[in-house]
Design a protein around this motif. Sequence first.
Motif, PDB file in Angstrom:
ATOM      1  N   LEU A  19      51.685  31.316  -7.454  1.00 11.87           N
ATOM      2  CA  LEU A  19      51.052  32.232  -8.394  1.00 11.87           C
ATOM      3  C   LEU A  19      49.589  31.870  -8.610  1.00 11.87           C
ATOM      4  CD1 LEU A  19      51.668  34.627 -10.255  1.00 11.87           C
ATOM      5  CD2 LEU A  19      52.277  32.986 -12.027  1.00 11.87           C
ATOM      6  N   GLY A  20      49.286  30.577  -8.547  1.00  8.00           N
ATOM      7  CA  GLY A  20      47.927  30.110  -8.736  1.00  8.00           C
ATOM      8  C   GLY A  20      47.837  28.610  -8.544  1.00  8.00           C
ATOM      9  N   GLU A  46      44.321  32.477  -7.334  1.00 13.16           N
ATOM     10  CA  GLU A  46      43.592  32.366  -8.589  1.00 13.16           C
ATOM     11  C   GLU A  46      43.687  30.915  -9.031  1.00 13.16           C
ATOM     12  OE1 GLU A  46      41.793  34.534 -10.208  1.00 13.16           O
ATOM     13  OE2 GLU A  46      42.232  36.207  -8.878  1.00 13.16           O
ATOM     14  N   LEU A  79      45.978  33.346 -15.378  1.00  9.95           N
ATOM     15  CA  LEU A  79      46.796  34.086 -14.425  1.00  9.95           C
ATOM     16  C   LEU A  79      47.355  35.349 -15.051  1.00  9.95           C
ATOM     17  CD1 LEU A  79      48.720  31.137 -12.729  1.00  9.95           C
ATOM     18  CD2 LEU A  79      46.779  32.427 -11.807  1.00  9.95           C
ATOM     19  N   LEU A  80      47.741  35.290 -16.330  1.00 10.45           N
ATOM     20  CA  LEU A  80      48.256  36.464 -17.010  1.00 10.45           C
ATOM     21  C   LEU A  80      47.196  37.550 -17.124  1.00 10.45           C
ATOM     22  CD1 LEU A  80      50.404  34.795 -19.816  1.00 10.45           C
ATOM     23  CD2 LEU A  80      51.240  36.100 -17.848  1.00 10.45           C
ATOM     24  N   ARG A 130      44.533  37.891 -15.100  1.00 11.26           N
ATOM     25  CA  ARG A 130      44.183  38.361 -13.756  1.00 11.26           C
ATOM     26  C   ARG A 130      45.258  39.233 -13.126  1.00 11.26           C
ATOM     27  NH1 ARG A 130      38.905  37.823 -12.530  1.00 11.26           N
ATOM     28  NH2 ARG A 130      39.358  37.456 -10.341  1.00 11.26           N
ATOM     29  N   THR A 131      46.515  39.012 -13.512  1.00  8.26           N
ATOM     30  CA  THR A 131      47.592  39.798 -12.902  1.00  8.26           C
ATOM     31  C   THR A 131      47.999  40.998 -13.760  1.00  8.26           C
ATOM     32  OG1 THR A 131      49.268  38.336 -13.864  1.00  8.26           O
ATOM     33  CG2 THR A 131      48.526  37.836 -11.610  1.00  8.26           C
TER      34      THR A 131
END
Length: 195
Positions: free
Chosen positions: A111-112, A138, A190-191, A193-194
């Motif tokens: 995920l990153g 990311e 990450l939250l 960006r996604t």
Amino acid sequence: MDSKASMPEPSYVSGSVTTAAKILVVGHFAVGKTTYIGSLSEIPPLRTEERMTQASAHVDDLAGAPDKVTTTVALDFGRLTLSDEVVLYLFGTPGQQRFVQLWEDMARGALGALILVDPARLADSFPVIELVEKYGLEYSIAVNSFTDVLYDEAEIREALDLLPDTPVSYCDARDRASSARSLITLVKHLLVRTA
């Protein structure tokens, strides 16, 4: 009397977990990746550390870590349950260039990435950042504080040529709470960006 040593009960993921995320913990040689994962993992971490030998004397630069006697030769692995439904799997990569070929497989499905950096050896972080960007991950930066000196974030950003939205946090990889804060910084990024 039972002569068998008692074995700890295995710690399995709860059946209620519906979401698992793979996070890479990366950084240059001797930056603290194994220690970081060990400080956060709720299970005994899987470590593939081996004693350093004379064969690596001319390959591994110990200038920033003269007391280092072991090195990761494949990966580190830990697990952190965030809630009844969500678990994070932490994968630590080896820091030496000769192990870069492992990165491609480890980056698949991640995920990153959390990039650990040593402020005294920032130049060693450039190849790591390039690899993370090459694999389209990311990431956030976690400055692993080896001393009480707090380096200026603006200077870190400039030295690493970071984009303005790349998060920078500070941690002590030996300390669970400190490590958790830097991981939370990455997860929040990450939250966003996604979303």
